[in-house]
Structure formats: C-alpha cells, structure tokens
Motif scaffolding. Structure first.
Motif, short mmCIF file in Angstrom:
data_model
loop_
_atom_site.label_atom_id
_atom_site.label_comp_id
_atom_site.label_asym_id
_atom_site.label_seq_id
_atom_site.Cartn_x
_atom_site.Cartn_y
_atom_site.Cartn_z
N ALA A 102 0.76 -5.99 -1.59
CA ALA A 102 -0.50 -6.34 -0.91
C ALA A 102 -0.75 -5.41 0.28
CB ALA A 102 -0.46 -7.80 -0.44
N LYS A 103 0.32 -5.11 1.03
CA LYS A 103 0.19 -4.20 2.17
C LYS A 103 -0.19 -2.80 1.71
CE LYS A 103 2.76 -2.47 6.19
NZ LYS A 103 4.07 -2.49 6.91
N ALA A 104 0.44 -2.36 0.62
CA ALA A 104 0.14 -1.03 0.09
C ALA A 104 -1.30 -0.94 -0.42
CB ALA A 104 1.12 -0.69 -1.04
N ALA A 105 -1.87 -2.08 -0.82
CA ALA A 105 -3.23 -2.10 -1.37
C ALA A 105 -4.31 -2.18 -0.29
CB ALA A 105 -3.38 -3.30 -2.31
N GLU A 106 -3.92 -2.45 0.94
CA GLU A 106 -4.91 -2.70 1.99
C GLU A 106 -5.88 -1.55 2.18
OE1 GLU A 106 -2.64 -3.68 5.43
OE2 GLU A 106 -2.28 -5.77 4.81
N ALA A 107 -5.36 -0.33 2.24
CA ALA A 107 -6.22 0.83 2.50
C ALA A 107 -7.23 1.02 1.38
CB ALA A 107 -5.37 2.09 2.68
N LYS A 108 -6.78 0.89 0.13
CA LYS A 108 -7.67 1.06 -1.01
C LYS A 108 -8.76 -0.02 -1.02
CE LYS A 108 -9.28 2.27 -5.03
NZ LYS A 108 -10.18 3.43 -5.13
N MET A 109 -8.38 -1.26 -0.74
CA MET A 109 -9.35 -2.35 -0.74
C MET A 109 -10.37 -2.17 0.39
SD MET A 109 -6.79 -5.52 -1.70
CE MET A 109 -8.07 -6.75 -1.90
N ALA A 110 -9.91 -1.66 1.52
CA ALA A 110 -10.83 -1.42 2.64
C ALA A 110 -11.83 -0.33 2.27
CB ALA A 110 -10.02 -1.01 3.88
N ARG A 111 -11.37 0.72 1.59
CA ARG A 111 -12.29 1.79 1.17
C ARG A 111 -13.31 1.25 0.17
NH1 ARG A 111 -7.47 4.87 1.03
NH2 ARG A 111 -7.34 4.70 -1.24
N ASP A 112 -12.84 0.39 -0.74
CA ASP A 112 -13.77 -0.20 -1.72
C ASP A 112 -14.84 -1.04 -1.03
OD1 ASP A 112 -12.53 1.00 -3.84
OD2 ASP A 112 -11.53 -0.80 -4.58
N ARG A 113 -14.41 -1.86 -0.06
CA ARG A 113 -15.37 -2.72 0.65
C ARG A 113 -16.41 -1.88 1.39
NH1 ARG A 113 -10.74 -5.86 1.74
NH2 ARG A 113 -10.51 -4.87 3.79
N GLY A 116 -19.05 -0.93 -0.81
CA GLY A 116 -19.74 -2.03 -1.44
C GLY A 116 -19.13 -2.48 -2.75
N ILE A 117 -17.91 -2.04 -3.03
CA ILE A 117 -17.23 -2.44 -4.27
C ILE A 117 -16.36 -3.66 -3.96
CG2 ILE A 117 -15.59 -1.73 -6.06
CD1 ILE A 117 -16.39 1.19 -5.40
N LEU A 118 -16.67 -4.76 -4.60
CA LEU A 118 -15.94 -5.99 -4.34
C LEU A 118 -15.17 -6.43 -5.58
CD1 LEU A 118 -18.76 -7.95 -2.46
CD2 LEU A 118 -16.94 -6.54 -1.47
N ASN A 119 -14.03 -7.03 -5.33
CA ASN A 119 -13.22 -7.65 -6.39
C ASN A 119 -12.73 -6.67 -7.46
OD1 ASN A 119 -13.61 -10.22 -5.21
ND2 ASN A 119 -15.61 -10.36 -6.23
N ARG A 120 -12.66 -5.41 -7.14
CA ARG A 120 -12.07 -4.46 -8.09
C ARG A 120 -10.55 -4.51 -7.94
NH1 ARG A 120 -9.45 0.13 -7.89
NH2 ARG A 120 -9.64 1.75 -9.49
N ILE A 162 -1.58 -4.66 -17.44
CA ILE A 162 -1.03 -6.00 -17.29
C ILE A 162 -1.58 -6.61 -16.01
CG2 ILE A 162 1.10 -7.35 -17.01
CD1 ILE A 162 2.55 -4.97 -18.38
N LYS A 163 -2.23 -7.73 -16.14
CA LYS A 163 -2.80 -8.40 -14.96
C LYS A 163 -1.70 -9.19 -14.27
CE LYS A 163 -6.83 -11.15 -13.62
NZ LYS A 163 -7.48 -10.07 -12.87
N LEU A 164 -1.28 -8.71 -13.10
CA LEU A 164 -0.20 -9.38 -12.36
C LEU A 164 -0.74 -10.54 -11.54
CD1 LEU A 164 1.99 -6.38 -11.18
CD2 LEU A 164 2.31 -7.85 -13.17
N ASN A 165 -1.89 -10.35 -10.94
CA ASN A 165 -2.57 -11.42 -10.20
C ASN A 165 -4.03 -10.99 -10.05
OD1 ASN A 165 -2.69 -9.60 -7.97
ND2 ASN A 165 -0.64 -10.29 -7.31
N LYS A 166 -4.79 -11.71 -9.25
CA LYS A 166 -6.22 -11.41 -9.12
C LYS A 166 -6.48 -10.04 -8.52
CE LYS A 166 -7.74 -16.23 -8.72
NZ LYS A 166 -8.40 -17.22 -7.83
N GLN A 167 -5.55 -9.57 -7.72
CA GLN A 167 -5.78 -8.31 -7.00
C GLN A 167 -5.17 -7.08 -7.68
OE1 GLN A 167 -4.55 -11.11 -5.08
NE2 GLN A 167 -6.71 -11.57 -4.72
N VAL A 168 -4.14 -7.28 -8.50
CA VAL A 168 -3.36 -6.13 -8.98
C VAL A 168 -3.26 -6.10 -10.50
CG1 VAL A 168 -1.13 -4.95 -8.88
CG2 VAL A 168 -1.96 -6.17 -6.87
N GLU A 169 -3.56 -4.93 -11.08
CA GLU A 169 -3.30 -4.66 -12.48
C GLU A 169 -2.27 -3.55 -12.58
OE1 GLU A 169 -6.99 -3.79 -14.36
OE2 GLU A 169 -7.62 -5.88 -14.45
N LEU A 170 -1.41 -3.68 -13.56
CA LEU A 170 -0.25 -2.79 -13.66
C LEU A 170 -0.27 -2.03 -14.97
CD1 LEU A 170 2.65 -1.99 -12.58
CD2 LEU A 170 3.47 -3.86 -14.01
N LEU A 171 -0.03 -0.74 -14.90
CA LEU A 171 0.17 0.08 -16.09
C LEU A 171 1.66 0.41 -16.17
CD1 LEU A 171 -1.00 1.63 -18.49
CD2 LEU A 171 -1.31 3.59 -16.95
#
Length: 289
Positions: A102-113, A116-120, A162-171
């Motif tokens: 989740a911490k590693a994803a923070e920067a990417k999610m902030a850039r998406d927001r 205007g990209i939500l819930n990707r 593979i959908k790990l949870n709502k926020q993360v998909e895994l290849l």
C-alpha cells in the motif's frame, strides 16, 4: 567446482517476457530467502525494475536468524526499498507486507488522482528465483481465493492478472535465475536451499561446505542437533567436516553392509534438514560481508 553456466532455455524466454511485462507495472515485489538474502536475489531484477516502486520480502523468515533478518531489513530500507520479513506458509508478517505494498502504491495512486483517474488498480509483479516461495506467498496474500481477472486491453493475450484486493492486481512471473553465477559461494548457497538442482554441484562437496559454514557461524550446532559431542577440532576445515559427517551417519545408524558409515545418506539427511529449517534459525549471509 567448474565454472557454472546454468541457464535453461525457458529462463531466457522468461527474462525476455519480463522485460515486456515490466512496462505495464507500477510496483515490483521481489521475494528472497531470508537465510541467503544476497545469493537469492536476481541481479537482473534491479535493472529490469529501474524507476519502479520496490518492495523486497525476506521470505522464510521463520527459518532465519531473527537478528540477522532485522539487519537485512534495515540494509534494504537504506537502499531505498520497502523491506519486510515474512513467513508465507503461516501468514506471519502478511499484514506488514500488505502495508508495504500500500505504501509503495501511494505515489502512483496520487498521480492517478491528479489526472482524474479514480479506482484504477495498481499493477504489481512478483519476481524471484526458483524456490523462494512465490506461489505460497501469492496464495497466502490472496487468502487462497485467487481470482484471475483475465486479459486487459493492451496486454498480450494469455496474460493472467490476479486480483489480490480492490487496490492491487498482480501479474505472476516464473522464477528466474541468471546466466552465470559470479562465484562458487553463491551457487552453493542456492543449492543449499534447493534453487538449483543437486547434480549441478557434487553432493558430498556441497554438504562438507555446508557443515563448514554452519560451524563458522553457529559453532556446535550440527553436533547438538544430531546428539553427539562436537568433533575434535582440526586445522583443516574439510577434515573436521568429514568427521562431523561420519558422526551424523553413526548417530542416525546410516550404515552400509559391514558397518561402514553411509556418508551419502548422511549428506542427503543434513542437506534436507537444512533446506527445511529443521536445524534451527540460521542465516548464512550477514550484512557487510
């Protein structure tokens, strides 16, 4: 030991595929074996993952020396990665792993927001050499209810996310080794944990070197585990290891016809006991070595 060039054809294909996959990825999760954190890293992953958020998981921490594992967590953190320890079989440490991702994803999610990209979902890839526990980790992370999300637009047909949870998909990726081991010690350490086949290195040579390393780092451990008085020390480390091996064979009644010790069976026993963590919590590589 001969110069080891060990690179099956499917590994070449896997590396080539990973170079393509990495373009689609936000986070690179790398699993290593906590007992040999450097030998079990694939140096190719650093170059492949340049510019990506990095999480390094010291898996099989239940088999490793706790103090040394903490030292390695600090070492990798100091190198700019998010590092955590894990026992993927029991799930101990999984919450910390999820927090790290989740911490590693923070920067990417902030850039998406900001765009205007939500819930990707954030896309992650799990890399690691064979036998560090990737499949066990993925199943444990996903609660053993792994959902394959199918093909994505722009992604080569056949890739499974593979959908790990709502926020993360895994290849997922296959385990990857590199074309040539830089030194003898690395190859031996990988053989100790079963990441390369026994026949790559002669088994007797392998177990004598394991006994020597264990004696240097955990004096008396082998004798204590198998229940005999420690062998008389000799200046020659291999002579000492041979005597230790013979004592293990005697103690476990591993004998050939005529009462001769069966050191082949004793070698297999010791290697198997180490590989499966029965000898205790052991780390063979220390920070700064």
């Amino acid at each position: 030991m001969p110069d080891l060039h060990w690179y099956p054809g499917h590994m070449t294909k896997a590396v080539r595929q990973m170079k393509e996959d990495i373009k689609l990825i936000d986070i690179v999760i790398e699993l290593v074996d906590a007992r040999i954190p450097i030998s079990s890293r694939n140096p190719d992953i650093d170059s492949l993952a340049a510019g990506k958020s990095r999480v390094i998981i010291l898996n099989k921490a239940d088999m490793a020396d706790d103090r040394e594992t903490e030292n390695w967590v600090k070492h990798f953190t100091d190198e700019g990665m998010i590092a955590v320890k894990l026992n993927s079989r029991s799930g101990n440490g999984m919450k910390q792993v999820k927090d790290a991702i989740a911490k590693a994803a923070e920067a990417k999610m902030a850039r998406d927001r900001a765009r205007g990209i939500l819930n990707r979902p954030v896309r992650a890839i799990v890399g690691g050499i064979p036998n560090v526990g990737k499949s066990t980790f993925i199943n444990s992370f996903a609660g053993r209810a792994v959902t394959k999300t199918g093909n994505k637009p722009g992604v080569t047909k056949g890739k499974q996310w593979i959908k790990l949870n709502k926020q993360v998909e895994l290849l997922d990726t296959p385990g990857i080794l590199w074309p040539k081991f830089e030194d003898r010690k690395t190859a031996e350490h990988l053989a100790f944990i079963g990441s390369i086949k026994d026949e790559v290195i002669e088994k007797m040579e392998l177990v004598l070197n394991l006994i020597t390393e264990l004696e240097e780092n955990y004096c008396g451990l082998v004798a204590s585990y198998y229940g005999f008085d420690n062998c008389e020390k000799t200046e020659n480390k291999i002579d000492f290891a041979v005597k230790t091996l013979e004592e293990v064979a005697k103690k476990r009644a591993l004998l050939k016809k005529g009462g001769e010790t069966d050191t082949d069976k004793a070698s297999k026993l010791i290697l198997d006991d180490f590989k499966n963590g029965r000898l205790g919590k052991i780390t063979l590589e220390n920070v700064g070595e």
